[in-house]
Design a protein around this motif. Structure first.
Motif, mmCIF file in Angstrom:
data_model
loop_
_atom_site.group_PDB
_atom_site.id
_atom_site.type_symbol
_atom_site.label_atom_id
_atom_site.label_comp_id
_atom_site.label_asym_id
_atom_site.label_seq_id
_atom_site.Cartn_x
_atom_site.Cartn_y
_atom_site.Cartn_z
ATOM 1 N N ALA A 72 0.810 -1.217 0.000
ATOM 2 C CA ALA A 72 0.000 0.000 0.000
ATOM 3 C C ALA A 72 0.843 1.265 0.000
ATOM 4 O O ALA A 72 0.300 2.371 -0.026
ATOM 5 N N GLY A 73 2.172 1.133 0.046
ATOM 6 C CA GLY A 73 3.032 2.306 -0.095
ATOM 7 C C GLY A 73 3.936 2.611 1.072
ATOM 8 O O GLY A 73 4.715 3.571 1.002
ATOM 9 N N SER A 74 3.904 1.829 2.144
ATOM 10 C CA SER A 74 4.780 2.098 3.281
ATOM 11 C C SER A 74 6.243 1.838 2.895
ATOM 12 O O SER A 74 6.573 0.782 2.351
ATOM 13 N N THR A 75 7.103 2.792 3.183
ATOM 14 C CA THR A 75 8.527 2.664 2.863
ATOM 15 C C THR A 75 9.376 2.319 4.086
ATOM 16 O O THR A 75 10.601 2.332 4.002
ATOM 17 N N LEU A 76 8.732 2.006 5.218
ATOM 18 C CA LEU A 76 9.455 1.699 6.463
ATOM 19 C C LEU A 76 10.402 2.845 6.808
ATOM 20 O O LEU A 76 11.608 2.668 6.938
ATOM 21 N N TYR A 77 9.810 4.028 6.970
ATOM 22 C CA TYR A 77 10.555 5.246 7.299
ATOM 23 C C TYR A 77 11.604 5.597 6.231
ATOM 24 O O TYR A 77 12.669 6.127 6.547
ATOM 25 N N GLY A 78 11.303 5.302 5.000
ATOM 26 C CA GLY A 78 12.191 5.662 3.897
ATOM 27 C C GLY A 78 13.234 4.614 3.564
ATOM 28 O O GLY A 78 13.965 4.768 2.572
ATOM 29 N N LEU A 79 13.310 3.538 4.356
ATOM 30 C CA LEU A 79 14.342 2.525 4.136
ATOM 31 C C LEU A 79 14.216 1.883 2.753
ATOM 32 O O LEU A 79 15.222 1.679 2.057
ATOM 33 N N LEU A 80 12.993 1.574 2.339
ATOM 34 C CA LEU A 80 12.793 0.901 1.062
ATOM 35 C C LEU A 80 12.969 1.830 -0.131
ATOM 36 O O LEU A 80 13.045 1.363 -1.273
ATOM 37 N N ALA A 81 13.028 3.136 0.136
ATOM 38 C CA ALA A 81 13.216 4.100 -0.946
ATOM 39 C C ALA A 81 14.682 4.460 -1.171
ATOM 40 O O ALA A 81 15.002 5.198 -2.110
ATOM 41 N N LEU A 82 15.578 3.957 -0.327
ATOM 42 C CA LEU A 82 16.992 4.248 -0.490
ATOM 43 C C LEU A 82 17.508 3.699 -1.815
ATOM 44 O O LEU A 82 17.137 2.602 -2.239
ATOM 45 N N ARG A 83 18.391 4.445 -2.436
ATOM 46 C CA ARG A 83 18.983 3.962 -3.689
ATOM 47 C C ARG A 83 19.733 2.653 -3.453
ATOM 48 O O ARG A 83 19.678 1.730 -4.272
ATOM 49 N N ALA A 84 20.434 2.571 -2.324
ATOM 50 C CA ALA A 84 21.170 1.343 -2.020
ATOM 51 C C ALA A 84 20.221 0.156 -1.879
ATOM 52 O O ALA A 84 20.535 -0.958 -2.306
ATOM 53 N N ALA A 85 19.041 0.381 -1.273
ATOM 54 C CA ALA A 85 18.061 -0.696 -1.133
ATOM 55 C C ALA A 85 17.551 -1.138 -2.498
ATOM 56 O O ALA A 85 17.373 -2.341 -2.752
ATOM 57 N N ARG A 86 17.306 -0.182 -3.389
ATOM 58 C CA ARG A 86 16.826 -0.540 -4.727
ATOM 59 C C ARG A 86 17.908 -1.290 -5.501
ATOM 60 O O ARG A 86 17.612 -2.222 -6.254
ATOM 61 N N ARG A 87 19.164 -0.884 -5.324
ATOM 62 C CA ARG A 87 20.256 -1.607 -5.985
ATOM 63 C C ARG A 87 20.337 -3.043 -5.487
ATOM 64 O O ARG A 87 20.530 -3.978 -6.268
ATOM 65 N N MET A 88 20.209 -3.215 -4.172
ATOM 66 C CA MET A 88 20.262 -4.557 -3.609
ATOM 67 C C MET A 88 19.099 -5.397 -4.128
ATOM 68 O O MET A 88 19.259 -6.589 -4.411
ATOM 69 N N SER A 89 17.929 -4.772 -4.272
ATOM 70 C CA SER A 89 16.776 -5.494 -4.782
ATOM 71 C C SER A 89 16.939 -5.860 -6.246
ATOM 72 O O SER A 89 16.493 -6.924 -6.687
ATOM 73 N N THR A 90 17.572 -4.989 -7.021
ATOM 74 C CA THR A 90 17.818 -5.294 -8.429
ATOM 75 C C THR A 90 18.612 -6.580 -8.574
ATOM 76 O O THR A 90 18.345 -7.406 -9.457
ATOM 77 N N ALA A 91 19.579 -6.777 -7.695
ATOM 78 C CA ALA A 91 20.442 -7.961 -7.757
ATOM 79 C C ALA A 91 19.945 -9.096 -6.866
ATOM 80 O O ALA A 91 20.663 -10.074 -6.659
ATOM 81 N N SER A 92 18.700 -9.017 -6.370
ATOM 82 C CA SER A 92 18.234 -9.962 -5.349
ATOM 83 C C SER A 92 18.151 -11.398 -5.859
ATOM 84 O O SER A 92 18.413 -12.342 -5.099
ATOM 85 N N TYR A 93 17.788 -11.597 -7.116
ATOM 86 C CA TYR A 93 17.701 -12.970 -7.632
ATOM 87 C C TYR A 93 19.080 -13.611 -7.660
ATOM 88 O O TYR A 93 19.252 -14.775 -7.268
ATOM 89 N N SER A 94 20.083 -12.862 -8.097
ATOM 90 C CA SER A 94 21.449 -13.386 -8.068
ATOM 91 C C SER A 94 21.929 -13.593 -6.639
ATOM 92 O O SER A 94 22.600 -14.592 -6.338
ATOM 93 N N ILE A 95 21.598 -12.660 -5.741
ATOM 94 C CA ILE A 95 21.971 -12.825 -4.331
ATOM 95 C C ILE A 95 21.392 -14.126 -3.799
ATOM 96 O O ILE A 95 22.071 -14.908 -3.109
ATOM 97 N N TYR A 96 20.146 -14.383 -4.141
ATOM 98 C CA TYR A 96 19.470 -15.578 -3.644
ATOM 99 C C TYR A 96 20.120 -16.853 -4.182
ATOM 100 O O TYR A 96 20.393 -17.792 -3.425
ATOM 101 N N LEU A 97 20.397 -16.892 -5.485
ATOM 102 C CA LEU A 97 20.930 -18.104 -6.090
ATOM 103 C C LEU A 97 22.403 -18.333 -5.781
ATOM 104 O O LEU A 97 22.849 -19.480 -5.684
ATOM 105 N N LEU A 98 23.171 -17.258 -5.629
ATOM 106 C CA LEU A 98 24.618 -17.387 -5.482
ATOM 107 C C LEU A 98 25.085 -17.438 -4.034
ATOM 108 O O LEU A 98 26.283 -17.596 -3.786
ATOM 109 N N GLN A 99 24.169 -17.318 -3.077
ATOM 110 C CA GLN A 99 24.608 -17.244 -1.679
ATOM 111 C C GLN A 99 25.365 -18.495 -1.257
ATOM 112 O O GLN A 99 26.364 -18.419 -0.539
ATOM 113 N N GLY A 100 24.914 -19.664 -1.707
ATOM 114 C CA GLY A 100 25.610 -20.896 -1.344
ATOM 115 C C GLY A 100 26.994 -20.973 -1.954
ATOM 116 O O GLY A 100 27.945 -21.454 -1.315
ATOM 117 N N ILE A 101 27.128 -20.515 -3.197
ATOM 118 C CA ILE A 101 28.433 -20.489 -3.856
ATOM 119 C C ILE A 101 29.395 -19.591 -3.083
ATOM 120 O O ILE A 101 30.568 -19.937 -2.859
#
Length: 416
Positions: free
Chosen positions: A317-346
């Protein structure tokens, strides 16, 4: 401090966010979503993926110590993984049920499935290819089983997660642990994508509240029953009820995402969440997440499921958790989240394969978290690179393939 403490997790997240704010990671920058319903979700995925990594970091500590890959202590260490995976399933339910709602249950099915193949497939094959390379290294690049057995096992792994049987390869016990055992969720996602075709009529004529809502209510009631059974059985038979509860939790996660997709499209149904002041919505969301992480041993229960759903819906509904989810760094981490998920074991396998690093990490909790934080930074950097080199070209190819399908009838008509 313990390996299973919560505050080092917060420090690790902070270090990763600070690193991702550096200009070197602008390769992960992508335009903001034009769909306001998914903007805040674009900042959430990275936290989920890295939380699952921290969960497996804790699992790895036990694996290094006693050779057994199993859950860490109940509560926060276990919840990090279960919450991360559960909210990922909610996001999938939200996004794809939303597609069905927007198209009145009649999407372009070929386009949808081809897009999924190109989105999931390339990075999945890279991760499995790395896993097979590690297996080859661990087995001395020599056949330990008949060639057809090794080839059959490898092909099952390379089937893009559609085949659930992912065996040990070349006799290397615990092959799946090289990928931290995360690939089971890819199979579950494929099951959900396949079921959309059967469920599509429920997305028409306002049927979602009756059918999806009814199924969710039944699922939550069954979760309550499973939780009671789990609490009441003898200590020698605790597994069955917990397994049933886990399966119900997975199903409930998809259903909760589907219901949220309907709710955010109906102002009357979602008025409370959308009209809460930003600060109050963030406070409620953080409170629900905190209650889940620290108030329950696991996710297989109706109360924790509902609390997590409230958190998820507030974010939708739009909550950003006090702006945390709107951080550029958070968006960058989310962009790479599928690779983070698959490569964590490696990443975990590679870092802890070094004897001096492993010995240093196992000497104490502080040393272990230091190595874990460095491993997280390595994982995120590798994931940003793999997003640019593998995921993004795959997404682009999927778009071209879908465009070609849409243009095919016209071309055939012109040639006829």
């Amino acid at each position: 401090m313990s390996v299973f403490s919560a505050w080092p997790y917060v420090v690790l997240m902070g270090v990763v966010l600070l690193a991702l704010a550096l200009p070197v990671f602008r390769a992960a920058d992508e335009p903001l979503s034009r769909d306001q319903r998914t903007t805040t979700l674009d900042g959430l995925r990275g936290f989920l993926a890295l939380s699952v990594f921290v969960h497996h970091l804790m699992v790895t500590h036990g694996y290094l110590g006693n050779g057994v890959w199993t859950f860490p202590p109940t509560g926060f260490p276990t919840q990090l993984g279960q919450v991360g995976v559960g909210v990922f399933f909610m996001i999938t339910g939200f996004l794809f049920w939303g597609k069905l709602l927007d198209t009145k249950g009649r999407p372009d099915w070929r386009s949808l499935y081809i897009g999924r193949l190109w989105r999931i497939g390339p990075m999945y094959l890279v991760a499995v290819g790395l896993m097979l390379f590690v297996v080859a290294c661990k087995t001395g690049f020599a056949l330990k089983e008949p060639v057809w057995s090794v080839l059959g096992g490898a092909l099952q792994w390379l089937a893009l997660g559609i085949v659930p049987m992912q065996p040990d390869v070349n006799g290397y016990e615990g092959t799946r642990f090289i990928l931290a055992g995360v690939t089971w969720t890819v199979f579950v996602e494929w099951l959900f994508y396949g079921s959309l075709w059967l469920m599509a009529p429920l997305a028409r004529h306002g049927r979602t509240p009756r059918f999806v809502g009814g199924a969710l209510l039944l699922c939550l009631l069954a979760l309550a029953f499973a939780a009671l059974q789990s609490a009441g059985v003898s200590p020698s038979h605790p597994t069955l009820a917990l397994v049933i509860g886990a399966l119900l939790w997975v199903l409930a996660s998809f259903l909760m995402g589907m219901m949220s997709a309907w709710l955010v499209r109906h102002e009357g149904a979602s008025r409370l969440a959308s009209r809460l002041p930003a600060g109050a919505a963030s406070l409620l969301a953080v409170g629900c997440m905190g209650a889940v992480l620290f108030g329950f041993p696991h996710m297989a229960g109706p109360v924790q499921a509902v609390l997590l759903w409230v958190f998820f819906h507030l974010v939708c509904a739009g909550s950003t958790l006090y702006g945390l989810l709107a951080l550029r760094a958070a968006r960058r981490m989310s962009t790479a989240s599928y690779s983070i998920y698959l490569l964590q074991g490696i990443a975990l396998t590679a870092v802890f394969a070094l004897p001096p690093v492993r010995a240093f990490a196992m000497a104490g909790a502080a040393q272990y978290w230091l190595v874990g934080t460095l491993c997280a930074l390595l994982l995120v950097a590798a994931s940003v690179a793999s997003y640019r080199l593998v995921e993004k070209p795959g997404i682009a190819q999927g778009k071209r393939a879908r465009s070609g399908l849409r243009g095919l009838p016209a071309a055939q008509a012109a040639n006829s």
